[in-house]
Design a protein around this motif. Structure first.
Motif, PDB file in Angstrom:
ATOM      1  N   VAL A  45       0.850  -1.189   0.000  1.00 58.28           N
ATOM      2  CA  VAL A  45       0.000   0.000   0.000  1.00 58.28           C
ATOM      3  C   VAL A  45       0.887   1.240   0.000  1.00 58.28           C
ATOM      4  CG1 VAL A  45      -2.020  -1.053   1.085  1.00 58.28           C
ATOM      5  CG2 VAL A  45      -0.197  -0.172   2.533  1.00 58.28           C
ATOM      6  N   GLY A  46       0.444   2.263  -0.705  1.00 58.98           N
ATOM      7  CA  GLY A  46       1.238   3.477  -0.771  1.00 58.98           C
ATOM      8  C   GLY A  46       0.409   4.664  -1.208  1.00 58.98           C
ATOM      9  N   VAL A  47       1.065   5.813  -1.328  1.00 63.75           N
ATOM     10  CA  VAL A  47       0.366   7.047  -1.673  1.00 63.75           C
ATOM     11  C   VAL A  47       1.141   7.885  -2.671  1.00 63.75           C
ATOM     12  CG1 VAL A  47      -0.891   7.263   0.517  1.00 63.75           C
ATOM     13  CG2 VAL A  47       1.363   8.289   0.307  1.00 63.75           C
ATOM     14  N   VAL A  48       0.388   8.562  -3.523  1.00 59.88           N
ATOM     15  CA  VAL A  48       0.893   9.729  -4.233  1.00 59.88           C
ATOM     16  C   VAL A  48       0.351  10.887  -3.419  1.00 59.88           C
ATOM     17  CG1 VAL A  48       0.869  11.110  -6.335  1.00 59.88           C
ATOM     18  CG2 VAL A  48       0.923   8.612  -6.492  1.00 59.88           C
ATOM     19  N   ASP A  52       0.237  21.392  -2.327  1.00 58.02           N
ATOM     20  CA  ASP A  52       0.045  22.286  -3.468  1.00 58.02           C
ATOM     21  C   ASP A  52       0.239  21.455  -4.733  1.00 58.02           C
ATOM     22  OD1 ASP A  52      -0.592  24.503  -1.904  1.00 58.02           O
ATOM     23  OD2 ASP A  52       1.514  25.115  -1.734  1.00 58.02           O
ATOM     24  N   GLU A  53       1.143  21.834  -5.580  1.00 62.46           N
ATOM     25  CA  GLU A  53       1.385  21.089  -6.824  1.00 62.46           C
ATOM     26  C   GLU A  53       2.606  20.166  -6.717  1.00 62.46           C
ATOM     27  OE1 GLU A  53      -0.570  21.191  -9.687  1.00 62.46           O
ATOM     28  OE2 GLU A  53      -1.932  22.318  -8.387  1.00 62.46           O
ATOM     29  N   LYS A  54       3.166  20.037  -5.534  1.00 64.97           N
ATOM     30  CA  LYS A  54       4.389  19.244  -5.360  1.00 64.97           C
ATOM     31  C   LYS A  54       4.060  17.825  -4.904  1.00 64.97           C
ATOM     32  CE  LYS A  54       7.072  23.296  -4.303  1.00 64.97           C
ATOM     33  NZ  LYS A  54       8.483  23.494  -4.418  1.00 64.97           N
ATOM     34  N   VAL A  55       4.855  16.863  -5.392  1.00 67.91           N
ATOM     35  CA  VAL A  55       4.667  15.443  -5.100  1.00 67.91           C
ATOM     36  C   VAL A  55       5.736  14.977  -4.116  1.00 67.91           C
ATOM     37  CG1 VAL A  55       4.639  13.126  -6.110  1.00 67.91           C
ATOM     38  CG2 VAL A  55       3.689  15.038  -7.396  1.00 67.91           C
ATOM     39  N   LEU A  56       5.314  14.230  -3.109  1.00 68.91           N
ATOM     40  CA  LEU A  56       6.226  13.682  -2.106  1.00 68.91           C
ATOM     41  C   LEU A  56       6.899  12.415  -2.623  1.00 68.91           C
ATOM     42  CD1 LEU A  56       7.299  13.583   0.859  1.00 68.91           C
ATOM     43  CD2 LEU A  56       5.275  12.184   1.378  1.00 68.91           C
ATOM     44  N   LEU A  57       8.229  12.403  -2.580  1.00 63.62           N
ATOM     45  CA  LEU A  57       9.000  11.198  -2.901  1.00 63.62           C
ATOM     46  C   LEU A  57      10.006  10.949  -1.785  1.00 63.62           C
ATOM     47  CD1 LEU A  57       9.754  11.664  -6.717  1.00 63.62           C
ATOM     48  CD2 LEU A  57       7.997  10.221  -5.668  1.00 63.62           C
ATOM     49  N   VAL A  58      10.353   9.677  -1.620  1.00 65.66           N
ATOM     50  CA  VAL A  58      11.345   9.282  -0.623  1.00 65.66           C
ATOM     51  C   VAL A  58      12.495   8.559  -1.324  1.00 65.66           C
ATOM     52  CG1 VAL A  58       9.628   9.100   1.215  1.00 65.66           C
ATOM     53  CG2 VAL A  58      10.184   7.076  -0.103  1.00 65.66           C
ATOM     54  N   LEU A 139       9.743  17.190  -1.618  1.00 68.47           N
ATOM     55  CA  LEU A 139       8.559  17.554  -2.392  1.00 68.47           C
ATOM     56  C   LEU A 139       9.042  18.081  -3.739  1.00 68.47           C
ATOM     57  CD1 LEU A 139       6.545  19.301   0.431  1.00 68.47           C
ATOM     58  CD2 LEU A 139       5.875  17.209  -0.775  1.00 68.47           C
ATOM     59  N   PHE A 140       8.593  17.443  -4.830  1.00 72.96           N
ATOM     60  CA  PHE A 140       9.064  17.787  -6.169  1.00 72.96           C
ATOM     61  C   PHE A 140       7.980  18.469  -6.989  1.00 72.96           C
ATOM     62  CE2 PHE A 140      11.942  14.303  -5.123  1.00 72.96           C
ATOM     63  CZ  PHE A 140      13.147  14.741  -5.645  1.00 72.96           C
ATOM     64  N   ASP A 141       8.366  19.564  -7.679  1.00 70.37           N
ATOM     65  CA  ASP A 141       7.524  20.077  -8.746  1.00 70.37           C
ATOM     66  C   ASP A 141       7.530  19.019  -9.855  1.00 70.37           C
ATOM     67  OD1 ASP A 141       6.851  22.701  -7.785  1.00 70.37           O
ATOM     68  OD2 ASP A 141       8.935  23.288  -8.182  1.00 70.37           O
ATOM     69  N   TRP A 142       6.462  18.947 -10.626  1.00 71.48           N
ATOM     70  CA  TRP A 142       6.342  17.921 -11.662  1.00 71.48           C
ATOM     71  C   TRP A 142       7.564  17.905 -12.582  1.00 71.48           C
ATOM     72  CZ3 TRP A 142       3.753  13.668 -12.283  1.00 71.48           C
ATOM     73  CH2 TRP A 142       3.730  13.055 -13.536  1.00 71.48           C
ATOM     74  N   GLN A 143       8.011  19.062 -13.024  1.00 72.54           N
ATOM     75  CA  GLN A 143       9.120  19.119 -13.983  1.00 72.54           C
ATOM     76  C   GLN A 143      10.459  18.740 -13.363  1.00 72.54           C
ATOM     77  OE1 GLN A 143       7.245  21.716 -13.059  1.00 72.54           O
ATOM     78  NE2 GLN A 143       8.554  23.420 -12.458  1.00 72.54           N
ATOM     79  N   ASN A 144      10.534  18.640 -12.025  1.00 75.67           N
ATOM     80  CA  ASN A 144      11.801  18.303 -11.363  1.00 75.67           C
ATOM     81  C   ASN A 144      11.836  16.878 -10.800  1.00 75.67           C
ATOM     82  OD1 ASN A 144      12.904  20.850 -11.863  1.00 75.67           O
ATOM     83  ND2 ASN A 144      11.873  21.697 -10.077  1.00 75.67           N
TER      84      ASN A 144
END
Length: 184
Positions: A45-48, A52-58, A139-144
């Motif tokens: 199980v996991g999450v996106v 705001d518009e930033k995506v969490l990655l580990v 937290l990443f902006d989509w383009q990064n």
């Protein structure tokens, strides 16, 4: 407590792989009493999760794929709902508090005997930090997003599928992309 806790398997019991009566596939079977141990897929199980518009990655501290970026995700525990497990994994890996919105995708990965349930979620705060299984959290902006350094194909799938519905309030859950069905 599992469903099998009431069974008493003698300590000297021996098991072998064979096809039990009335079955069609090889299983682990007690040679004395014919008790069958079923091996089933693991549920991940996991999450996106976004702020705001930033995506969490580990960035993973553990194998497989140590040093690569992933979504906060891990194995579902006994007696845990899928939503609770996804929230727990986000806390363990990224110290992230979040609100789960809905199921984003369910992936079937028969080659590695996994079912992955990925949720769409909103972070309660941008305050995140690496847990014991993560080298780094960001937290990443989509383009990064570090696309070449993503750990697994399912991370790429989930991010792209999330991006395609990010502004929708409701949507049907995704599955494996058609060109990848059964390959992973």
């Amino acid at each position: 407590m599992s469903n099998d806790d009431h069974l008493h398997i003698p300590p000297d019991a021996s098991f072998s792989r064979r096809i039990p009566d009335q079955d069609d596939r090889e299983r682990i079977v007690c040679d004395t009493c014919d008790y069958v141990i079923y091996e089933n897929p693991k549920i991940v199980v996991g999450v996106v999760a976004t702020w705001d518009e930033k995506v969490l990655l580990v960035k993973r501290e553990i194998e497989p794929r140590r040093g690569y970026w992933s979504l906060p995700a891990g194995y579902l525990e006994l007696n845990e709902t899928a939503e609770d497990g996804a929230a727990r994994e986000a806390w363990e890996e990224a110290r992230a508090k979040l609100a789960i919105d809905q199921v984003l995708a369910v992936y079937s990965l028969p080659r590695i005997s996994q079912i992955q349930i990925i949720y769409r979620a909103k972070l309660s705060s941008p305050e995140v930090s690496a847990g014991p299984e993560s080298q780094e959290v960001m937290l990443f902006d989509w383009q990064n997003i570090p696309w070449p350094d993503l750990a697994f194909p399912t991370v790429v799938w989930a991010l792209n599928q999330y991006h395609s519905i990010r502004d929708q309030s409701a949507f049907p859950p995704f599955a494996n992309p058609l060109d990848f069905r059964g390959m992973i």
